[in-house]
Write an enzyme that holds these catalytic residues in place. Structure first.
Site, PDB file in Angstrom:
ATOM      1  N   CYS A   1       0.835  -1.213   0.000  1.00 42.49           N
ATOM      2  CA  CYS A   1       0.000   0.000   0.000  1.00 42.49           C
ATOM      3  C   CYS A   1       0.867   1.261   0.000  1.00 42.49           C
ATOM      4  O   CYS A   1       0.437   2.325  -0.442  1.00 42.49           O
ATOM      5  CB  CYS A   1      -0.908   0.024   1.228  1.00 42.49           C
ATOM      6  SG  CYS A   1      -1.719  -1.531   1.560  1.00 42.49           S
TER       7      CYS A   1
ATOM      8  N   ASP B   1      -5.642 -11.729  -0.196  1.00 44.19           N
ATOM      9  CA  ASP B   1      -6.028 -11.504  -1.595  1.00 44.19           C
ATOM     10  C   ASP B   1      -6.353 -12.781  -2.362  1.00 44.19           C
ATOM     11  O   ASP B   1      -6.738 -12.702  -3.528  1.00 44.19           O
ATOM     12  CB  ASP B   1      -4.897 -10.780  -2.337  1.00 44.19           C
ATOM     13  CG  ASP B   1      -4.836  -9.302  -2.021  1.00 44.19           C
ATOM     14  OD1 ASP B   1      -5.601  -8.841  -1.154  1.00 44.19           O
ATOM     15  OD2 ASP B   1      -4.008  -8.604  -2.640  1.00 44.19           O
TER      16      ASP B   1
HETATM   17  C1  LIG Z   1       0.421  -0.347  -5.167  1.00 44.04           C
HETATM   18  C2  LIG Z   1      -0.536  -0.947  -4.189  1.00 44.04           C
HETATM   19  C3  LIG Z   1      -1.211  -0.127  -3.311  1.00 44.04           C
HETATM   20  C4  LIG Z   1      -2.108  -0.684  -2.396  1.00 44.04           C
HETATM   21  N1  LIG Z   1      -2.774   0.167  -1.543  1.00 44.04           N
HETATM   22  C5  LIG Z   1      -3.647  -0.360  -0.649  1.00 44.04           C
HETATM   23  C6  LIG Z   1      -4.325   0.489   0.268  1.00 44.04           C
HETATM   24  O1  LIG Z   1      -4.126   1.720   0.267  1.00 44.04           O
HETATM   25  N2  LIG Z   1      -5.200  -0.068   1.145  1.00 44.04           N
HETATM   26  C7  LIG Z   1      -5.422  -1.421   1.187  1.00 44.04           C
HETATM   27  O2  LIG Z   1      -6.213  -1.885   2.027  1.00 44.04           O
HETATM   28  N3  LIG Z   1      -4.783  -2.260   0.327  1.00 44.04           N
HETATM   29  C8  LIG Z   1      -3.909  -1.762  -0.575  1.00 44.04           C
HETATM   30  N4  LIG Z   1      -3.235  -2.605  -1.431  1.00 44.04           N
HETATM   31  C9  LIG Z   1      -3.543  -4.049  -1.408  1.00 44.04           C
HETATM   32  C10 LIG Z   1      -2.701  -4.789  -0.383  1.00 44.04           C
HETATM   33  O3  LIG Z   1      -1.347  -4.548  -0.589  1.00 44.04           O
HETATM   34  C11 LIG Z   1      -2.993  -6.278  -0.493  1.00 44.04           C
HETATM   35  O4  LIG Z   1      -4.370  -6.466  -0.290  1.00 44.04           O
HETATM   36  C12 LIG Z   1      -2.225  -7.090   0.513  1.00 44.04           C
HETATM   37  O5  LIG Z   1      -0.847  -7.021   0.278  1.00 44.04           O
HETATM   38  C13 LIG Z   1      -2.671  -8.547   0.455  1.00 44.04           C
HETATM   39  O6  LIG Z   1      -1.916  -9.311   1.344  1.00 44.04           O
HETATM   40  P1  LIG Z   1      -1.763 -10.864   1.126  1.00 44.04           P
HETATM   41  O7  LIG Z   1      -0.864 -11.351   2.200  1.00 44.04           O
HETATM   42  O8  LIG Z   1      -3.086 -11.490   0.962  1.00 44.04           O
HETATM   43  O9  LIG Z   1      -1.080 -11.018  -0.312  1.00 44.04           O
HETATM   44  P2  LIG Z   1       0.319 -10.498  -0.854  1.00 44.04           P
HETATM   45  O10 LIG Z   1       0.721  -9.241  -0.221  1.00 44.04           O
HETATM   46  O11 LIG Z   1       0.223 -10.570  -2.342  1.00 44.04           O
HETATM   47  O12 LIG Z   1       1.324 -11.642  -0.357  1.00 44.04           O
HETATM   48  C14 LIG Z   1       1.262 -12.947  -0.851  1.00 44.04           C
HETATM   49  C15 LIG Z   1       2.674 -13.496  -0.801  1.00 44.04           C
HETATM   50  O13 LIG Z   1       2.639 -14.880  -1.129  1.00 44.04           O
HETATM   51  C16 LIG Z   1       3.783 -15.183  -1.887  1.00 44.04           C
HETATM   52  N5  LIG Z   1       3.470 -16.407  -2.632  1.00 44.04           N
HETATM   53  C17 LIG Z   1       2.477 -16.579  -3.545  1.00 44.04           C
HETATM   54  N6  LIG Z   1       2.465 -17.841  -3.984  1.00 44.04           N
HETATM   55  C18 LIG Z   1       3.465 -18.476  -3.340  1.00 44.04           C
HETATM   56  C19 LIG Z   1       3.966 -19.811  -3.371  1.00 44.04           C
HETATM   57  N7  LIG Z   1       3.402 -20.738  -4.165  1.00 44.04           N
HETATM   58  N8  LIG Z   1       5.006 -20.129  -2.586  1.00 44.04           N
HETATM   59  C20 LIG Z   1       5.577 -19.199  -1.767  1.00 44.04           C
HETATM   60  N9  LIG Z   1       5.163 -17.913  -1.705  1.00 44.04           N
HETATM   61  C21 LIG Z   1       4.112 -17.575  -2.481  1.00 44.04           C
HETATM   62  C22 LIG Z   1       3.985 -13.959  -2.757  1.00 44.04           C
HETATM   63  O14 LIG Z   1       5.326 -13.865  -3.206  1.00 44.04           O
HETATM   64  C23 LIG Z   1       3.600 -12.829  -1.816  1.00 44.04           C
HETATM   65  O15 LIG Z   1       4.710 -12.279  -1.142  1.00 44.04           O
HETATM   66  C24 LIG Z   1      -2.320  -2.090  -2.360  1.00 44.04           C
HETATM   67  C25 LIG Z   1      -1.626  -2.921  -3.246  1.00 44.04           C
HETATM   68  C26 LIG Z   1      -0.745  -2.367  -4.149  1.00 44.04           C
HETATM   69  C27 LIG Z   1      -0.009  -3.281  -5.091  1.00 44.04           C
END
Ligand SMILES: Cc1cc2nc3c(=O)[nH]c(=O)nc-3n(C[C@H](O)[C@H](O)[C@H](O)COP(=O)(O)OP(=O)(O)OC[C@H]3O[C@@H](n4cnc5c(N)ncnc54)[C@H](O)[C@@H]3O)c2cc1C
Length: 464
Positions: free
Chosen positions: A54, A296
């Site tokens: 974010c 996500d």
């Molecule tokens: C530019 C940007 C701005 C954002 N701004 C906001 C905001 O202002 N407010 C908000 O609420 N949200 C925001 N978001 C969204 C937020 O960043 C995501 O919702 C959040 O990071 C999701 O977290 P997560 O752990 O589900 O997934 P991710 O952060 O995608 O992490 C998943 C991890 O799993 C790893 N992975 C995947 N598959 C495998 C595998 N098979 N083996 C090992 N590792 C694996 C990946 O490498 C990754 O590091 C933003 C996103 C972006 C890109």
């Protein structure tokens, strides 16, 4: 979780994904149960753990001075808390029947199976990349990871260009437009939709459109990108649509993400209509007692529409992780669902929404009234008062609040939280009119803009 697998005296929780959802889950499970009882092994295929994607637009734009400020917890810090976080290691298969995952060390290529008693799938999202010529050319950047952000910054610093094109006008697109303006670029945003911010109704998106143009951003709506043109050096030089070409020294893609669920699909786990994993309220993958999923890669229940939705936001990922870690650690917690709250900004313009848009309400068969009001952020006579537009949807006959969108300057975004609470509580717009909100001239008019909208919506509902 039933973790009596008989594999030694410690149970093992395996986590796939080392960012918001995965490491929140691991950290909370560790708080619940010590290392003598629970072994926690987490796999992350990337270079960073627990970082704020974010914050990337604000780091690229220069508001946040350095990358490492976005890292909440390093791999070493996790390991110091007895979480065996294995970086640059990708899980390539989940064997549900055998309760094990196959992991590949990306440096050595070595593979091994790791058994689990409990499994957390937190694989996040995959950014959509356009399938067209030039999409992988140097100078074309995504902004999903810290590595992406670094590559973009290097491109901005080393190529010394002046023109940037952002493809996509969702919240990441508009935040990146601001970042590039802050870096001194002339910015064009090319958008497939009729107005920017399709999470708003088009009439509210139009306000964002006008404000972005007022900030010097060129907005191109209803435009489908057909290819990315490259120069003789192979670098991107322009973005082409069916009708025009937009010169670009750098291109930023912000056209959305899809749930990263290839592993889960191959393992036969249940996916919803949007491709995300389906869970119960405890964030357990449906039908699988020992597997949780969050962030996500899952779909969530929208509490206003009653339908499953894909809402990839960090705010939910962190909450999911907390719930999963509590349950995996032997406690009890649930994630009831979302009301669809999201805020963003482009320069000094704040954009907020919660609940349903008109088309969402239509889709689920709700009949409603809408009102749109103009007010100000502070008492009209107080210095610095700026205009604010609030749109409100209320159900016909019952008057139940269905949604709110706000576009304005200072104080517009977080005002939507009033509506988020009202939606969660199932309040009517009439009940909202009596909310005891804080008032003093520097903070709002005596009738807060949200209350003005609620009053007007109440009259409209009563009249029908
Ligand atoms: C530019 C940007 C701005 C954002 N701004 C906001 C905001 O202002 N407010 C908000 O609420 N949200 C925001 N978001 C969204 C937020 O960043 C995501 O919702 C959040 O990071 C999701 O977290 P997560 O752990 O589900 O997934 P991710 O952060 O995608 O992490 C998943 C991890 O799993 C790893 N992975 C995947 N598959 C495998 C595998 N098979 N083996 C090992 N590792 C694996 C990946 O490498 C990754 O590091 C933003 C996103 C972006 C890109």
């Amino acid at each position: 979780m039933s973790m009596s697998s008989g594999r030694g005296d410690r149970e093992r929780l395996v986590v796939i994904g080392g960012d918001a959802a995965g490491m929140s889950a691991a950290s909370q499970a560790r708080r619940m149960r010590g290392p003598d009882e629970l072994e926690i092994v987490a796999f992350e295929r990337g270079h960073f753990s627990s970082y704020s994607a974010c914050g990337i637009p604000y780091w690229v734009g220069g508001d946040v001075p350095e990358r490492d400020r976005l890292i909440a917890r390093t791999p070493q810090e996790h390991r110091a808390r007895d979480i065996d976080l294995r970086m640059r290691t990708e899980v390539t298969e989940i064997d549900v029947a055998g309760r094990r995952v196959r992991a590949r060390d990306l440096a050595s290529g070595g593979e091994s199976w790791v058994s689990y008693d409990g499994l957390v799938i937190a694989t996040g999202a995959r950014p959509i990349r356009p399938d067209m010529p030039g999409a992988d050319a140097p100078g074309v950047h995504g902004v999903q990871t810290l590595g992406d952000g670094q590559a973009l910054l290097d491109s901005l610093v080393h190529t010394g260009g002046r023109r940037a094109v952002v493809v996509g006008a969702g919240y990441i697109g508009v935040e990146m437009a601001e970042a590039l303006i802050n870096r001194g670029y002339e910015v064009t945003v090319v958008n497939r939709g009729s107005e920017p911010m399709s999470t708003l109704d088009p009439d509210m998106g139009r306000l964002v459109h006008r404000a972005m143009e007022g900030l010097g951003i060129t907005m191109v709506n209803d435009a489908e990108v057909t290819k990315l043109l490259t120069g003789q050096d192979g670098r991107v030089r322009a973005v082409a649509t069916e009708d025009a070409e937009y010169p670009a020294d750098v291109v930023v893609l912000g056209i959305g993400v899809r749930p990263e669920t290839a592993l889960a699909r191959a393992a036969g786990l249940p996916l919803g209509a949007h491709g995300g994993l389906l869970t119960d309220l405890a964030m357990r993958v449906r039908g699988h007692e020992e597997i949780w999923a969050g962030g996500d890669c899952v779909e969530v229940l929208n509490l206003v529409s009653g339908q499953e939705q894909y809402v990839p936001l960090g705010t939910h990922a962190n909450k999911h992780g907390q719930v999963i870690g509590t349950n995996a650690g032997g406690g009890y917690a649930t994630f009831p669902g979302v009301v669809g709250t999201a805020v963003s900004k482009v320069c000094d313009l704040e954009i907020a929404r919660t609940g349903l848009r008109e088309k969402d309400a239509h889709r689920v068969g709700l009949q409603f009234e809408t009102v749109t009001i103009e007010s100000t952020s502070r008492a009209g006579y107080y210095p610095g008062a700026s205009p604010m537009t609030v749109k409100m949807l209320a159900e016909r006959r019952t008057g139940r609040l269905l949604g709110v969108q706000i576009v304005g300057r200072e104080g517009a975004a977080k005002r939507v939280d009033i509506a988020a609470v009202a939606l969660t509580a199932g309040m009517t717009v009439e009940q909202m009119t009596a909310l005891d909100l804080g008032y003093a001239p520097p903070f709002s008019p005596v009738w807060d803009p949200v209350l003005v909208a609620a009053r007007k919506a109440t009259s409209k509902v009563r009249a029908t």
